[in-house]
Scaffold this active site. Structure first.
Site, PDB file in Angstrom:
ATOM      1  CG  ASP A 294      45.353  50.725  44.873  1.00 33.68           C
ATOM      2  OD1 ASP A 294      45.682  49.927  44.113  1.00 33.68           O
ATOM      3  OD2 ASP A 294      45.419  51.906  44.755  1.00 33.68           O
ATOM      4  CG  HIS A 295      44.347  45.537  42.376  1.00 36.69           C
ATOM      5  ND1 HIS A 295      43.374  46.350  42.182  1.00 36.69           N
ATOM      6  CD2 HIS A 295      44.923  45.453  41.125  1.00 36.69           C
ATOM      7  CE1 HIS A 295      43.155  46.365  40.961  1.00 36.69           C
ATOM      8  NE2 HIS A 295      44.138  45.991  40.521  1.00 36.69           N
TER       9      HIS A 295
ATOM     10  CG  HIS B 285      44.539  51.799  40.460  1.00 35.16           C
ATOM     11  ND1 HIS B 285      44.607  51.046  41.834  1.00 35.16           N
ATOM     12  CD2 HIS B 285      43.713  51.492  39.757  1.00 35.16           C
ATOM     13  CE1 HIS B 285      43.276  50.321  41.736  1.00 35.16           C
ATOM     14  NE2 HIS B 285      42.834  50.425  40.643  1.00 35.16           N
TER      15      HIS B 285
END
Length: 503
Positions: free
Chosen positions: A176-177, A239
């Site tokens: 999950d960047h 996110h």
């Protein structure tokens, strides 16, 4: 310190690989984390040669201004294999090339497999990695997976079982960047390294928490993907719920991946599971219509490429999460995210309760307004930093108050030179550190929460489109807070409206 590893990137010709992965690998190379003992195999359907692949690699890193010698040396570590993920013969070719490069670069059997492809291929790929003996018996074998991890709980569970038949949980890195972003990682430091905040970080002092992930762009060329995802699955399931968990978790016993994961999972388990009626009361969805902002005209979502003319897919979500535990009981966590909003920005607002007795209320009442609340703002992007809004005395006669802001922003130079999210996460994967990745228990709880919302929405027909492009979402998103006596702390659309740039 140099890391020895073979990277195999499935989807090596794709947009993600070219925009994020290759530049991030070059930054690691330039810093010495990768040096002589690494190699990269890019695989995809396109019939590229090694030479053409290396030309593409050089093109992807040109903005980093490499000199000729480092560019040539870096690119020489890249190899290409035209590959059909369903063809066992192609995996035999992949094994042969992998073993050859392992020996050539002295990689000690260390392998990192990056699946930059659609999730329906994940199970097929990992099964072939095992059946064709590509997984080594020496060194490590780690799997990095891009989102989405499934489309609901059932598909995610099925996918997880397929992958765990091949890789143990500690070797699965669900990326999950956002968890690699500097200010997301700063949340824990702000909380746990500052007693002024940690001692107030509970329902006695915090009135509400607001999380905004705002995008100024529309869906652009992602209409086909978005029609099967929508804002709820694209942003909230991963996110936003990760940020909620970081903000609400208890102090971990140690700053290790296991301790942090345990506390995050406890938060996700404590988030109230809404029944259908509660979903309708606490969540709002929207879809953008045409709009004009600052002289620019925008088309409606339904007019975007690859979007159905009668689409009922949401491009905006606002909602209220409640966490049923001792620390957070009664504190609403408001979230919102959307496309074609007024400004691009990701920020967190911690809104503190009013003082029990306001001795200056006579001044405020005369002005017809309440004493402004203290708000801690954490800026994630595009700017990075934080601010704290306090009340101070206005200069002059009497005791009129005015809000003052203690503000810190990272300089453009520092932000520009700080490690990019993918760079940090790739290095974490090389080091076997899963702190900033999603564990299955986190994914499972997130899908349980999201599935209830999605199921309720699928049973009702929304009145789309319901917000103009360039605004901060539909009126329902503001009413959601107003019925609890709250309002969004960040309302950039007001600035444009005051100047006649937005109607």
């Amino acid at each position: 310190m140099e890391q020895a590893a073979l990277f195999t990137i499935f989807g090596g010709t794709g947009d993600l690989a070219q925009r994020k992965l290759y530049p991030s690998l070059f930054r690691l190379y330039r810093k010495g984390n990768l040096a002589k003992h690494f190699a990269v195999i890019g695989t995809a359907r396109r019939p590229w040669s090694d030479e053409h692949y290396r030309e593409v690699i050089c093109e992807t890193i040109k903005d980093l201004e490499p000199n000729e010698s480092e560019k040539k040396e870096f690119a020489s570590h890249f190899y290409y294999l035209s590959h059909d993920v369903n063809d066992s013969d192609h995996y035999d070719q992949l094994k042969a090339l992998s073993d050859q490069l392992d020996e050539k670069y002295e990689l000690q059997g260390n392998r990192l497999y990056y699946l930059a492809m659609a999730p329906q291929f994940f199970g097929t790929i990992v099964n072939h990695l095992k059946s064709q003996d590509i997984i080594t018996t020496t060194g490590y074998n780690r799997l990095v997976i891009e989102k989405p991890f499934g489309f609901d709980y059932d598909s995610a569970d099925k996918l997880n079982n397929q992958i765990r038949n091949v890789f143990p949980e500690q070797d699965i890195f669900r990326i999950d960047h956002y968890l690699g972003k500097e200010m997301i990682q700063n949340i824990s430091v702000i909380r746990f390294a500052n007693n002024i905040f940690e001692s107030l970080w509970n329902n006695r002092y915090i009135e509400n928490v607001q999380i905004t992930f705002s995008e100024a762009l529309g869906v652009e060329d992602r209409g086909g993907y978005y029609e099967n995802s929508g804002a709820l699955k694209d942003m909230v399931q991963n996110h936003i719920l990760q940020v909620v968990a970081l903000l609400a978790m208890e102090v971990p016993t140690s700053f290790s991946n296991q301790s942090i994961r345990e506390e995050k999972v406890k938060v996700l388990q404590a988030i109230r599971r809404y029944e259908s009626e509660e979903v309708l009361q606490n969540f709002v969805r929207g879809q953008y219509d045409t709009g004009t902002l600052d002289g620019k005209d925008f088309i409606a979502y339904r007019d975007e490429p690859k979007v159905a003319k009668d689409s009922l897919m949401e491009t905006f979500v606002a909602g209220k999460f409640l966490i049923d535990n001792f620390r957070w009981s009664g504190v609403p966590f408001y979230v919102r995210t959307g496309k074609r909003m007024t400004e691009k920005g990701t920020r967190i607002n911690i809104v503190f309760k009013q003082v029990p007795i306001n001795v200056f209320n006579f001044e405020q009442e005369a002005a017809g307004k309440d004493l402004p609340q203290n708000i801690l703002t954490i800026y994630i992007q595009p700017t990075e930093g934080f601010s704290l809004t306090l009340n101070g005395k206005k200069i002059g006669q009497g005791f009129k108050t005015e809000p003052v802001k203690l503000d810190f922003r990272q300089s453009a130079e520092v932000t520009e030179n700080s490690p990019e999210a993918y760079e940090k996460l790739l290095l974490d994967a090389l080091n076997g550190d899963s702190t900033n990745f999603s564990h299955w228990d986190e994914v499972a709880n997130s899908w349980e929460i999201i599935d209830r919302i999605r199921h309720t929405w699928d049973q009702t027909t929304p009145g789309f489109p319901n917000y103009a492009a360039g605004t901060m979402g539909p009126q329902g998103a503001f009413d959601l807070l107003a019925k609890n006596g709250h309002e969004w702390a960040w309302q950039p659309d007001q600035w444009y409206r005051e100047r006649g740039k937005l109607k």
